[in-house]
Motif scaffolding. Structure first.
Motif, PDB file in Angstrom:
ATOM      1  N   HIS A 160       3.622   6.110  -1.688  1.00  0.00           N
ATOM      2  CA  HIS A 160       3.117   6.888  -2.825  1.00  0.00           C
ATOM      3  C   HIS A 160       1.914   6.187  -3.465  1.00  0.00           C
ATOM      4  N   ASN A 161       2.023   4.869  -3.645  1.00  0.00           N
ATOM      5  CA  ASN A 161       0.946   4.163  -4.340  1.00  0.00           C
ATOM      6  C   ASN A 161      -0.311   4.022  -3.482  1.00  0.00           C
ATOM      7  N   ARG A 162      -0.154   4.011  -2.167  1.00  0.00           N
ATOM      8  CA  ARG A 162      -1.357   4.084  -1.321  1.00  0.00           C
ATOM      9  C   ARG A 162      -2.073   5.421  -1.555  1.00  0.00           C
ATOM     10  N   ALA A 163      -1.279   6.478  -1.686  1.00  0.00           N
ATOM     11  CA  ALA A 163      -1.873   7.789  -1.959  1.00  0.00           C
ATOM     12  C   ALA A 163      -2.547   7.787  -3.338  1.00  0.00           C
ATOM     13  N   VAL A 164      -1.917   7.130  -4.307  1.00  0.00           N
ATOM     14  CA  VAL A 164      -2.510   7.030  -5.652  1.00  0.00           C
ATOM     15  C   VAL A 164      -3.899   6.393  -5.572  1.00  0.00           C
ATOM     16  N   LEU A 165      -4.010   5.302  -4.810  1.00  0.00           N
ATOM     17  CA  LEU A 165      -5.300   4.622  -4.664  1.00  0.00           C
ATOM     18  C   LEU A 165      -6.326   5.545  -4.013  1.00  0.00           C
TER      19      LEU A 165
END
Lengths: 269, 269
Positions: free
Chosen positions: B175-180
């Protein structure tokens, strides 16, 4: 992100002396320290090797690969030394490297093709000047990709280095923002998941307190991780910098940025 | 990257008690600590305020703005409290926030329009579910941008929050890779230099040793900086996290990512 030690460098006096005398003892000690400090690859930079280029490079490769099977980056501008080193490598070698400089394309590129080695390509102008902005870097990447492909290299062997600027340069911060932008954009630009490498030690080179150097490296490493850098060339004696690379790998899940060309990624903690 | 303190939160018992008793003394102490720890904006989260919503929010805003002119983020789901807080704000307020949830668009969005306030928009589905990947986040950003514009908000007032996932979630890293990815892509996607905010404290929420939390925050902050995050919501008592934000601002040159809507960026060291 793979941790490549940049510690085996001709600017280190014990290393330079060992190369002259072909004495393996100091080299072994340096390699041992790199392994203990988490290196996953070793850059071997013996300088231009004006004297005994073949003998010194073969000595270096053989001494190192007697201790480890880690990938070796052969980092010399001397084509005779490069050819001898590639011939001595039992595992996969990485040629470090070429740019659009005609001499490099004429004399180093064919060696990477001949030995089916990975090849690092620097985003520099043919006269070795650094690009002025991200658009300039992208244009160089396209030209370099074309040049190495024209020269017969399998494009999956190419690893691009956008050349991190020292912060002491007047435009260092601006240059490095462009570096981040370009690393993130290269796969789309070139249409293949091209790998990237960056010299972390460049950032805080020069006279600066060690804790400041390490703090800057610790800030820069996750920036590079966020844009998908594959290989980080670092001084592995900077323990907190290495630790930060590991932390970033864990935070982002290393699998996504796994090394594409068959080199094992043993670190995924 | 602007440092917004998330410390004034109803989950802090002294803060919750002060809101009930309308006692300014503990609030002042907490604000003072935030200012000393480098806050450049303050998120005021009094919770849903089921009892005396207007009185408690006005008390809170007035107590805080008697001490500082920093921007205040009014962080409540209670429309009556939001309206009262916005009415009490002398400086620019930031409404925190809306999503595609119908109740938020119907009752909170009009207040941001009425008071010409900045508005934080969360990239969440109308039922408050988190998006499954970057494409889903981007679609939500487009829908939310359209919804707030349709509701009469000046699009330059919008600040998007892509919702950082706790690493304890099964898919937190993904999820946080997508956020970046999404933070970096939003300006191009929406065609305006839309500002972004992220809750750093979300990353390592839950039970975890403090030094591990701070290490993870220190790794995540530069990643967000690299993709151009404008505002970081952080626990400013985490000194090394705040220090890392400052270091990133220096490393990237804060001017480039300056706050677009007239809020001063005092930190550029």
């Amino acid at each position: 992100m793979i941790i490549i030690a940049d510690n085996l460098h001709v600017m280190q006096p014990p290393f330079a002396r060992a190369l002259t005398s072909l004495d393996p003892v100091p080299v072994r000690a340096m390699v041992e320290a790199c392994l203990q400090n988490g290196a996953q690859g070793l850059d071997l930079n013996p300088g231009p090797l004006r004297k005994q280029p073949e003998a010194a490079m073969v000595f270096l490769v053989e001494t190192v690969q007697a201790m480890t099977e880690l990938p070796l980056l052969l980092d010399t501008t001397n084509p005779a030394a490069m050819a001898a080193g590639l011939g001595a490598c039992r595992g996969r070698a990485i040629v470090n490297g070429v740019s659009l400089e005609p001499a490099k394309l004429e004399r180093i590129l064919p060696l990477a093709v001949q030995f089916d080695a990975d090849l690092i390509g620097y985003l520099l102008h043919p006269n070795s000047q650094v690009p002025i902005d991200a658009a300039d870097m992208m244009a160089l990447a396209v030209d370099l990709f074309q040049a190495v492909t024209d020269g017969g290299l399998d494009p999956r062997r190419l690893i691009l280095d956008p050349v991190v600027a020292p912060l002491s340069w007047q435009d260092g911060a601006r240059h490095n923002r462009a570096v981040l932008e370009v690393i993130g954009a290269l796969p789309d630009l070139l249409g293949i998941p091209v790998r990237t490498i960056a010299g972390i030690s460049n950032l805080a080179s020069g006279a600066m307190p060690l804790d400041r150097k390490i703090a800057l490296e610790q800030a820069f490493v996750p920036m590079l991780a966020a844009v998908g850098l594959d290989m980080a060339l670092v001084n592995v004696r900077h323990g907190p910098t290495v630790e930060m690379i590991r932390l970033c790998n864990g935070l982002l899940g290393e699998g996504v940025f796994a090394w594409a060309a068959g080199l094992a990624t043993s670190d995924s903690n």
